[in-house]
Design a protein around this motif. Structure first.
Motif, PDB file in Angstrom:
ATOM      1  N   HIS A 143       0.872  -1.163   0.000  1.00 22.40           N
ATOM      2  CA  HIS A 143       0.000   0.000   0.000  1.00 22.40           C
ATOM      3  C   HIS A 143       0.919   1.225   0.000  1.00 22.40           C
ATOM      4  N   VAL A 144       1.124   1.801  -1.175  1.00 21.41           N
ATOM      5  CA  VAL A 144       2.157   2.816  -1.349  1.00 21.41           C
ATOM      6  C   VAL A 144       1.912   4.030  -0.469  1.00 21.41           C
ATOM      7  N   GLY A 145       0.702   4.575  -0.524  1.00 27.57           N
ATOM      8  CA  GLY A 145       0.416   5.799   0.211  1.00 27.57           C
ATOM      9  C   GLY A 145       0.543   5.648   1.710  1.00 27.57           C
ATOM     10  N   GLN A 146       0.248   4.445   2.217  1.00 24.08           N
ATOM     11  CA  GLN A 146       0.317   4.196   3.663  1.00 24.08           C
ATOM     12  C   GLN A 146       1.681   3.684   4.119  1.00 24.08           C
ATOM     13  N   HIS A 147       2.615   3.513   3.153  1.00 22.24           N
ATOM     14  CA  HIS A 147       3.938   2.954   3.451  1.00 22.24           C
ATOM     15  C   HIS A 147       3.760   1.657   4.253  1.00 22.24           C
ATOM     16  N   GLU A 148       2.968   0.750   3.686  1.00 21.73           N
ATOM     17  CA  GLU A 148       2.642  -0.491   4.388  1.00 21.73           C
ATOM     18  C   GLU A 148       2.780  -1.680   3.452  1.00 21.73           C
TER      19      GLU A 148
END
Length: 234
Positions: A143-148
């Motif tokens: 999950h790119v935006g959440q750095h996850e």
């Protein structure tokens, strides 16, 4: 003006660095201990940290972890130790680069400029357009935006450089990426560090995504070329 924080207990290194970096046009703050360095960092406005590993009180490794818990500001580790394990630990906890003492100011300055350029490029690289993108490779989901990142349904922590490297490989799923391409993309075309840095990061990523890192199914080595990530064959 770019502001650099130096956390170095040895005056013979700290004071010349303050002087030389100031002459290069940087605004410089300096601390002689981990506690003082963290206090200066939390006041805000720091663009890059030069962090000695061997510090009184809070050592450089612990301080790097603290900074990474709240910030992605670039960190260059300064270490008198040459053992690979120290470099691995520094990279594992999120440092962007390391320099082994004794170093030349010219080399250090080149690395500072390279890290700052890479950081700015990442910030300007259409990040807003990619924030909602999910990358999927088998049981690995980013999950790119959440750095996850989740692996087999479990959330797994990845320091910044590992995250960027895994993301770039996943964006190019099924394609062989040469060592030069990976280093150029993640560390910058003007990177002057040890190329073993890439291998260290690959090893760390495999330890987190592979059921058996010694026999990788996702992130494989293409001998003589580089690395490739793909869904395992069943």
């Amino acid at each position: 003006m770019t502001r650099i924080l130096i956390v170095e207990d040895e005056e013979s290194y700290r004071e010349p660095l303050v002087y030389q970096l100031t002459r290069e046009g940087y605004e410089v703050s300096a601390a002689a201990s981990g506690e003082e360095g963290f206090d200066l960092f939390t006041r805000g406005g720091i663009d890059l940290v030069l962090l000695d590993v061997m510090l009184p009180g809070i050592d450089g490794i612990a301080l790097c972890r603290r900074i990474r818990e709240q910030s992605r500001v670039p960190i260059i580790m300064l270490t008198a130790k040459g053992a690979e394990i120290d470099k691995v630990v520094g990279l594992e906890i999120g440092a962007d680069d390391y320099v082994t003492k004794p170093y030349s100011f010219r080399e250090l300055l080149a690395r500072i400029r390279a890290v700052l350029r890479r950081n700015q490029a990442v910030a300007n690289d259409d990040g807003a357009d990619r924030d909602d993108i999910d990358l999927v490779c088998g049981e690995i989901v980013m999950h790119v935006g959440q750095h996850e990142v989740t692996v087999r349904g479990e959330s797994v922590f990845f320091p910044l450089k590992e995250f960027e490297l895994l993301g770039y490989l996943m964006q190019n799923k099924g394609r062989v990426m040469t060592r030069h391409q990976l280093i150029d993309r993640i560390w910058g075309s003007d990177y002057v560090g040890d190329t073993k840095t890439l291998d260290v990061h690959v090893k760390r990523i495999r330890s987190k995504i592979e059921s058996n890192p010694a026999q990788p199914q996702y992130l494989t080595t293409v001998r003589g070329l580089g690395y490739k990530i793909d869904e395992p064959e069943h």
